[in-house]
Design an enzyme around this catalytic site. Structure first.
Site, PDB file in Angstrom:
ATOM      1  N   CYS A 334      -9.876  13.261 -51.121  1.00  0.00           N
ATOM      2  CA  CYS A 334     -11.036  12.427 -50.799  1.00  0.00           C
ATOM      3  C   CYS A 334     -10.964  11.037 -51.402  1.00  0.00           C
ATOM      4  CB  CYS A 334     -12.312  13.115 -51.270  1.00  0.00           C
ATOM      5  SG  CYS A 334     -12.578  14.661 -50.413  1.00  0.00           S
ATOM      6  N   ASP A 335      -9.902  10.742 -52.119  1.00  0.00           N
ATOM      7  CA  ASP A 335      -9.770   9.470 -52.817  1.00  0.00           C
ATOM      8  C   ASP A 335      -9.052   8.438 -51.933  1.00  0.00           C
ATOM      9  OD1 ASP A 335      -9.268   7.437 -54.582  1.00  0.00           O
ATOM     10  OD2 ASP A 335      -8.573   8.759 -56.189  1.00  0.00           O
TER      11      ASP A 335
END
Ligand SMILES: *Cc1c(COP(=O)(O)O)cnc(C)c1O
Length: 383
Positions: A334-335
Site C-alpha cells: 500500500c506504500d
C-alpha cells in the site's frame, strides 16, 4: 521436463523464457529461479581468471541453504559476518578452516561462538576491537581491514569500516602484543566495482604495509582482496569486464607480494547474482497520469529490496511481445514508495502477464522483509 536440453539453450532469451514457462506450470509467482549451472560457472570463472586467489563466498549476498550447499560441494570457502551466518555454513558442511569471520565489529557472544566452533580467522579495523578479540578468543588469527578508495562502486563499503593505512603496523603489532596472531591485510573496494584501479591501488597500499611489517619482524601471510567483483545487470551494458580486471589484479599480486603470501577474496554478488531470475505477475493495472500502471506481486519490500539497499537498477522483461509504451511498474504493497520504475518501455500487459528480471540473485531475497502487508516473498527454487 528435460532440464539438460533446457539448460543447453539457457543463455538465449528463448531458453530463459522456456525455463520460466515450464516453472509457471507448477509454481505460483513470485518465484526466483536460481540456476545451479550458473553458480558453478561463476565459481569456475573466478578460479580460472584469478588462479592465485581462493574465493570465500560472502553469504550475505544470498544465504539460501541450497546455494550454500552448492558452494560447499564445489569446495568454496565462506565469508560470514555473524554467529548466525557461521552456524548456517557449518551446519551445511563447511569446515571451520574454510571460514573467515569478516566483520570488523563483532559482538562478544559471536566471538565466543567462533572460538567454540574453531573459526579462527577474523578481521578487525580498530584498537578496541583487538582488546575485545584478545579477551574472548586468545590466539585468534586476525587480518587488519584498511580503508581504501571505492571510486565508482555501486555500494560504498569504506565509509563505516577500515583503518587508516598509516596505523596498520601499529595496530598489527598491538594485536600481537595482546596475544593474537596477526596474519595480514584485508580491504573492500565497494560492491559492484567496475573500476579496477580501486583494486590496484589498494594492493599497492597493502604491499607497502606487508613490507613495513616484514622489516619490523612481523611477517604477514594473507592478503584478502575482499569482494566487489562486478556483474552485468543489463543485456546492453558495457564497461563490466571481470576477465580484464582479473588480468590486472593477477599481474599486481604477482608483482607486489612474496611467493609465500596466500591470496583470498570475498566475492558475493559475482558468484550468485547472475544465477537468479525473478518471476512476477501483474495483479492489477490502472491508467493514471497518462500511462499504464502495472502492479506486480513482488516489490521493493521483498525481492526488489536491492533497489533500495543495493542501489541496484534492473532490466524488466516481459513474456508478452508487441508495441512498447512508457509505463510504470509498482509493487503490491500500500506504500507509494513501492514503485519499481516510472519509465519502462514495455508492451501493454494484462492481469496474469509475467514480468521477470535476470541477474537478480544477489542482495535481493537476502534483504527482503518477508510478508510486509501480507505479501509473501518469492519462493526460491534451485534449478
Ligand atoms: C558485502 C561484503 C562482501 C561481498 O561483497 P560483493 O560486492 O558482493 O562481492 C565481502 N566482504 C565484506 C566484508 C562485505 O561486507
Amino acid at each position: 521436463m528435460d532440464t539438460v536440453a533446457l539448460k543447453s539453450k539457457l543463455d538465449t532469451t528463448t531458453g530463459i523464457e522456456n525455463l520460466i514457462k515450464s516453472y509457471l506450470k507448477r509454481h505460483a509467482t513470485p518465484f526466483m529461479l536460481i540456476r545451479r549451472d550458473v553458480l558453478e560457472r561463476q565459481y569456475n570463472r573466478f578460479r580460472k581468471h584469478l588462479p592465485d586467489v581462493v574465493p570465500y563466498y560472502a553469504i550475505k549476498a544470498h544465504p539460501h541453504p541450497e546455494i550454500v550447499k552448492t558452494f560447499v560441494n564445489l569446495g568454496t570457502s565462506f565469508d560470514v559476518a555473524s554467529a548466525a551466518e557461521m552456524k548456517q555454513v557449518l551446519r551445511l558442511g563447511a569446515s571451520p578452516s574454510r571460514i573467515i569471520f569478516a566483520h570488523t565489529i563483532k559482538a562478544p557472544d559471536d566471538i565466543l561462538f567462533a572460538k567454540k566452533r574453531r573459526v579462527r580467522l577474523m578481521t578487525f579495523d580498530n584498537e578496541p576491537e583487538i582488546y575485545k578479540i584478545a579477551k574472548y578468543y586468545p590466539k585468534a588469527h586476525v587480518l587488519l581491514r584498511i580503508k581504501v578508495a571505492n571510486i565508482g562502486s555501486q555500494v560504498e563499503l569504506s565509509l563505516k569500516f577500515g583503518a587508516d593505512h598509516d596505523q596498520a603496523y601499529f595496530l598489527l603489532r598491538k594485536a600481537r602484543s595482546l596475544g593474537l596472531i596477526p596474519m595480514g591485510i584485508s580491504f573492500h573496494v565497494g560492491s559492484q566495482s567496475t573500476n579496477v584501479e580501486n583494486y590496484l591501488q589498494a594492493l599497492e597500499i597493502s604491499a607497502n604495509i606487508f613490507e613495513e611489517c616484514k622489516k619490523n619482524g612481523l611477517p604477514l601471510k594473507i592478503m584478502d582482496i575482499g569482494g566487489g567483483f562486478p556483474i552485468q545487470h543489463f543485456d546492453s551494458e558495457i564497461g563490466v569486464n571481470f576477465e580484464r580486471m582479473a588480468i590486472h589484479i593477477t599481474k599486481q599480486l604477482r608483482a607486489l607480494f612474496d611467493r609465500n603470501v596466500r591470496f583470498i577474496a570475498e566475492p558475493g554478488r559475482f558468484l550468485v547474482g547472475p544465477a537468479g531470475i525473478l518471476v512476477t505477475q501483474v495483479v492489477g493495472r490502472a491508467f493514471r497520469n497518462n500511462k499504464n500502471y502495472y502492479y506486480l506481486n513482488d516489490g521493493i519490500y521483498a525481492d526488489f529490496s536491492g533497489m533500495v539497499f543495493d542501489h541496484c537498477k534492473y532490466e524488466f522483461k516481459t513474456l508478452r511481445r508487441g508495441q512498447k509504451f512508457l509505463s510504470t511498474l509498482a509493487g503490491p504493497t500500500c506504500d507509494s514508495f513501492d514503485t519499481l520504475s516510472t519509465t519502462e518501455e514495455i508492451p501493454e500487459l494484462y492481469v496474469g502477464d509475467v514480468v521477470y528480471v535476470k541477474s537478480i540473485g544477489a542482495y535481493s531475497a537476502a534483504s527482503a522483509v518477508p510478508n510486509f502487508n501480507g505479501f509473501p516473498p518469492a519462493k526460491i527454487i534451485l534449478v
